[in-house]
Design a protein around this motif. Structure first.
Motif, PDB file in Angstrom:
ATOM      1  N   ALA A 142       0.833  -1.196   0.000  1.00 41.21           N
ATOM      2  CA  ALA A 142       0.000   0.000   0.000  1.00 41.21           C
ATOM      3  C   ALA A 142       0.872   1.253   0.000  1.00 41.21           C
ATOM      4  O   ALA A 142       1.879   1.319   0.697  1.00 41.21           O
ATOM      5  CB  ALA A 142      -0.900   0.000   1.221  1.00 41.21           C
ATOM      6  N   GLN A 143       0.474   2.212  -0.773  1.00 45.14           N
ATOM      7  CA  GLN A 143       1.192   3.480  -0.859  1.00 45.14           C
ATOM      8  C   GLN A 143       0.388   4.543  -0.115  1.00 45.14           C
ATOM      9  O   GLN A 143      -0.344   5.321  -0.715  1.00 45.14           O
ATOM     10  CB  GLN A 143       1.392   3.890  -2.326  1.00 45.14           C
ATOM     11  N   LEU A 151      -8.961   7.313   3.389  1.00 46.38           N
ATOM     12  CA  LEU A 151      -8.140   8.478   3.075  1.00 46.38           C
ATOM     13  C   LEU A 151      -6.727   8.126   2.642  1.00 46.38           C
ATOM     14  O   LEU A 151      -5.949   9.014   2.316  1.00 46.38           O
ATOM     15  CB  LEU A 151      -8.090   9.417   4.284  1.00 46.38           C
ATOM     16  N   LYS A 152      -6.388   6.836   2.685  1.00 46.12           N
ATOM     17  CA  LYS A 152      -5.062   6.358   2.265  1.00 46.12           C
ATOM     18  C   LYS A 152      -3.948   7.066   3.046  1.00 46.12           C
ATOM     19  O   LYS A 152      -3.025   7.627   2.472  1.00 46.12           O
ATOM     20  CB  LYS A 152      -4.849   6.551   0.765  1.00 46.12           C
ATOM     21  N   VAL A 153      -4.073   7.048   4.370  1.00 48.49           N
ATOM     22  CA  VAL A 153      -3.048   7.627   5.226  1.00 48.49           C
ATOM     23  C   VAL A 153      -2.421   6.524   6.062  1.00 48.49           C
ATOM     24  O   VAL A 153      -2.967   5.434   6.188  1.00 48.49           O
ATOM     25  CB  VAL A 153      -3.619   8.734   6.150  1.00 48.49           C
ATOM     26  N   ASN A 154      -1.265   6.816   6.637  1.00 45.68           N
ATOM     27  CA  ASN A 154      -0.547   5.879   7.480  1.00 45.68           C
ATOM     28  C   ASN A 154      -1.310   5.673   8.796  1.00 45.68           C
ATOM     29  O   ASN A 154      -2.106   6.516   9.189  1.00 45.68           O
ATOM     30  CB  ASN A 154       0.845   6.464   7.752  1.00 45.68           C
ATOM     31  N   GLY A 155      -1.034   4.575   9.491  1.00 41.40           N
ATOM     32  CA  GLY A 155      -1.720   4.287  10.741  1.00 41.40           C
ATOM     33  C   GLY A 155      -1.442   5.296  11.837  1.00 41.40           C
ATOM     34  O   GLY A 155      -2.342   5.718  12.561  1.00 41.40           O
ATOM     35  N   SER A 156      -0.187   5.717  11.955  1.00 43.20           N
ATOM     36  CA  SER A 156       0.151   6.690  12.989  1.00 43.20           C
ATOM     37  C   SER A 156      -0.485   8.041  12.680  1.00 43.20           C
ATOM     38  O   SER A 156      -0.927   8.759  13.584  1.00 43.20           O
ATOM     39  CB  SER A 156       1.665   6.841  13.115  1.00 43.20           C
TER      40      SER A 156
END
Length: 103
Positions: free
Chosen positions: A30-31, A63-68
């Motif tokens: 995943a990007q 939203l295709k964002v990182n977990g943190s």
């Protein structure tokens, strides 16, 4: 009179054809965004408070964002008073939108 010798019977055909194993399916990496830019921040602030169910997993997926980054965004939205907590668990925090009480 010599009889023609018959070939020995094969044992179930296992030795004749070897089973081909599948290579297995590889999931694409995943990007997701790691840094919150202005466009991502605006989108989080506008869209997330309208969802009925808000969690870290949903922010990551939609939203295709990182977990943190999703955890920080949820804490920010709660601090601003835009969402309220339903379940507080060590594994998953679940929030919902604020509903206005009309009398």
């Amino acid at each position: 009179m010599a009889k023609a010798k018959a070939p020995p019977p094969s044992s179930g055909g296992k030795a004749a054809k070897k089973k081909k194993w599948s290579k297995g399916k590889v999931k694409d990496k995943a990007q997701h965004a790691v840094v919150c830019d202005k466009a991502t921040f605006d989108r989080i602030m506008k869209e997330a408070p309208t969802w009925r169910l808000i969690s870290q997993s949903i922010l990551i997926e939609r939203l295709k964002v990182n977990g943190s980054l999703a955890r920080v965004a949820i804490r920010h939205l709660e601090k601003e008073g835009l969402i309220k907590r339903i379940v507080h668990h060590s594994g998953q925090l679940i929030y919902t939108r604020l509903t206005t009480v009309s009398d």
